[in-house]
Design an enzyme around this catalytic site. Sequence first.
Site, mmCIF file in Angstrom:
data_model
loop_
_atom_site.group_PDB
_atom_site.id
_atom_site.type_symbol
_atom_site.label_atom_id
_atom_site.label_comp_id
_atom_site.label_asym_id
_atom_site.label_seq_id
_atom_site.Cartn_x
_atom_site.Cartn_y
_atom_site.Cartn_z
ATOM 1 N N GLY A 165 0.787 -1.230 0.000
ATOM 2 C CA GLY A 165 0.000 0.000 0.000
ATOM 3 C C GLY A 165 0.819 1.279 0.000
ATOM 4 O O GLY A 165 0.338 2.320 0.456
ATOM 5 N N MET A 211 -4.031 -6.840 -7.296
ATOM 6 C CA MET A 211 -3.459 -7.869 -8.177
ATOM 7 C C MET A 211 -4.513 -8.913 -8.572
ATOM 8 O O MET A 211 -4.372 -10.104 -8.296
ATOM 9 C CB MET A 211 -2.266 -8.525 -7.488
ATOM 10 C CG MET A 211 -1.203 -7.526 -7.075
ATOM 11 S SD MET A 211 -0.681 -6.401 -8.400
ATOM 12 C CE MET A 211 0.496 -7.442 -9.236
ATOM 13 N N ASN A 226 -5.906 2.590 -13.066
ATOM 14 C CA ASN A 226 -4.930 1.616 -12.575
ATOM 15 C C ASN A 226 -3.530 2.196 -12.706
ATOM 16 O O ASN A 226 -3.248 2.996 -13.595
ATOM 17 C CB ASN A 226 -5.030 0.330 -13.416
ATOM 18 C CG ASN A 226 -4.057 -0.741 -12.963
ATOM 19 O OD1 ASN A 226 -3.966 -1.039 -11.763
ATOM 20 N ND2 ASN A 226 -3.323 -1.326 -13.895
ATOM 21 N N HIS A 261 0.474 1.030 -13.117
ATOM 22 C CA HIS A 261 1.266 -0.131 -13.539
ATOM 23 C C HIS A 261 2.747 0.263 -13.607
ATOM 24 O O HIS A 261 3.075 1.338 -14.124
ATOM 25 C CB HIS A 261 0.785 -0.633 -14.907
ATOM 26 C CG HIS A 261 1.502 -1.873 -15.320
ATOM 27 N ND1 HIS A 261 1.212 -3.119 -14.799
ATOM 28 C CD2 HIS A 261 2.542 -2.063 -16.178
ATOM 29 C CE1 HIS A 261 2.022 -4.022 -15.320
ATOM 30 N NE2 HIS A 261 2.836 -3.403 -16.164
HETATM 31 C C1 GAR Z 1 2.911 -1.020 -7.672
HETATM 32 O O1 GAR Z 1 4.225 -1.068 -8.149
HETATM 33 C C2 GAR Z 1 1.911 -1.094 -8.817
HETATM 34 O O2 GAR Z 1 2.350 -0.445 -9.977
HETATM 35 C C3 GAR Z 1 1.833 -2.588 -9.019
HETATM 36 O O3 GAR Z 1 1.802 -3.115 -7.718
HETATM 37 C C4 GAR Z 1 2.587 -2.278 -6.868
HETATM 38 C C5 GAR Z 1 1.806 -1.985 -5.603
HETATM 39 O O4 GAR Z 1 2.626 -1.409 -4.643
HETATM 40 N N1 GAR Z 1 0.671 -2.938 -9.802
HETATM 41 C C6 GAR Z 1 0.704 -3.823 -10.797
HETATM 42 O O5 GAR Z 1 1.683 -4.456 -11.095
HETATM 43 C C7 GAR Z 1 -0.621 -4.000 -11.538
HETATM 44 N N2 GAR Z 1 -0.433 -4.701 -12.766
HETATM 45 P P1 GAR Z 1 1.973 -0.782 -3.322
HETATM 46 O O6 GAR Z 1 1.077 -1.854 -2.712
HETATM 47 O O7 GAR Z 1 3.157 -0.489 -2.441
HETATM 48 O O8 GAR Z 1 1.220 0.454 -3.722
#
Ligand code: GAR
Length: 192
Positions: free
Chosen positions: A11, A92, A109, A111
């Site tokens: 998060g 995810m 979203n 990414h």
């Molecule tokens: C982030 O790097 C986001 O871009 C990625 O998950 C991470 C969440 O980090 N999302 C994806 O890969 C979606 N395809 P966080 O929980 O620390 O915000």
Amino acid sequence: MRVVILGSGRGSNAEALCIAQQEGRLGRARVVAIFADRPEAGILALGPRFGVDARYLDPAPFKTKLEGEGELRYIEAVRACAPDLVVLAGFMRVVKPGFLQAFAGKVINLHPSLLPSFPGLDGIGQAFRHGVKITGCTVHHVIPAIDAGPIIDQAAVRVEPTDTLESLAQKIHAAEHRLLVEVVARLSQDAR
Ligand code: GAR
């Protein structure tokens, strides 16, 4: 502008939004709720810390997508927040047309690559292993296809010869925190 965040992990991007809001850098946007599809997700700790409703919502019956009963639970909970914007910040799980139609045009979203390059899981690792010299992060509108949808904004990150996967991930996460805050603040101003 009422913002609902969906996440699965630590998060850090939701945290960046909450901190920006606290510091008056999130325009007219206000985080009203955070929902996680894993009960142990670190993102849920932001609730008590920032005084935001943060809850685990059971996504069953599917493991990698939000459909069926789980989708209905999410639609109901998110709808009850009357959101103007739904931010997938590390959620995810594939979001299906039922949810997207319930919040048409409002779901964005984040990414960790310069889409359309390196969609799907581990965007940072994919780019690193491919040997690209510039990668970055993308915020886009969500459509049923994975990591597709109109791009709202992107930030580039240069891969230095000395970078490791870990140092590159750190740079991309820092870029994501800045980009997501900027985009949400900008959308809140546009929504006036
Ligand atoms: C982030 O790097 C986001 O871009 C990625 O998950 C991470 C969440 O980090 N999302 C994806 O890969 C979606 N395809 P966080 O929980 O620390 O915000």
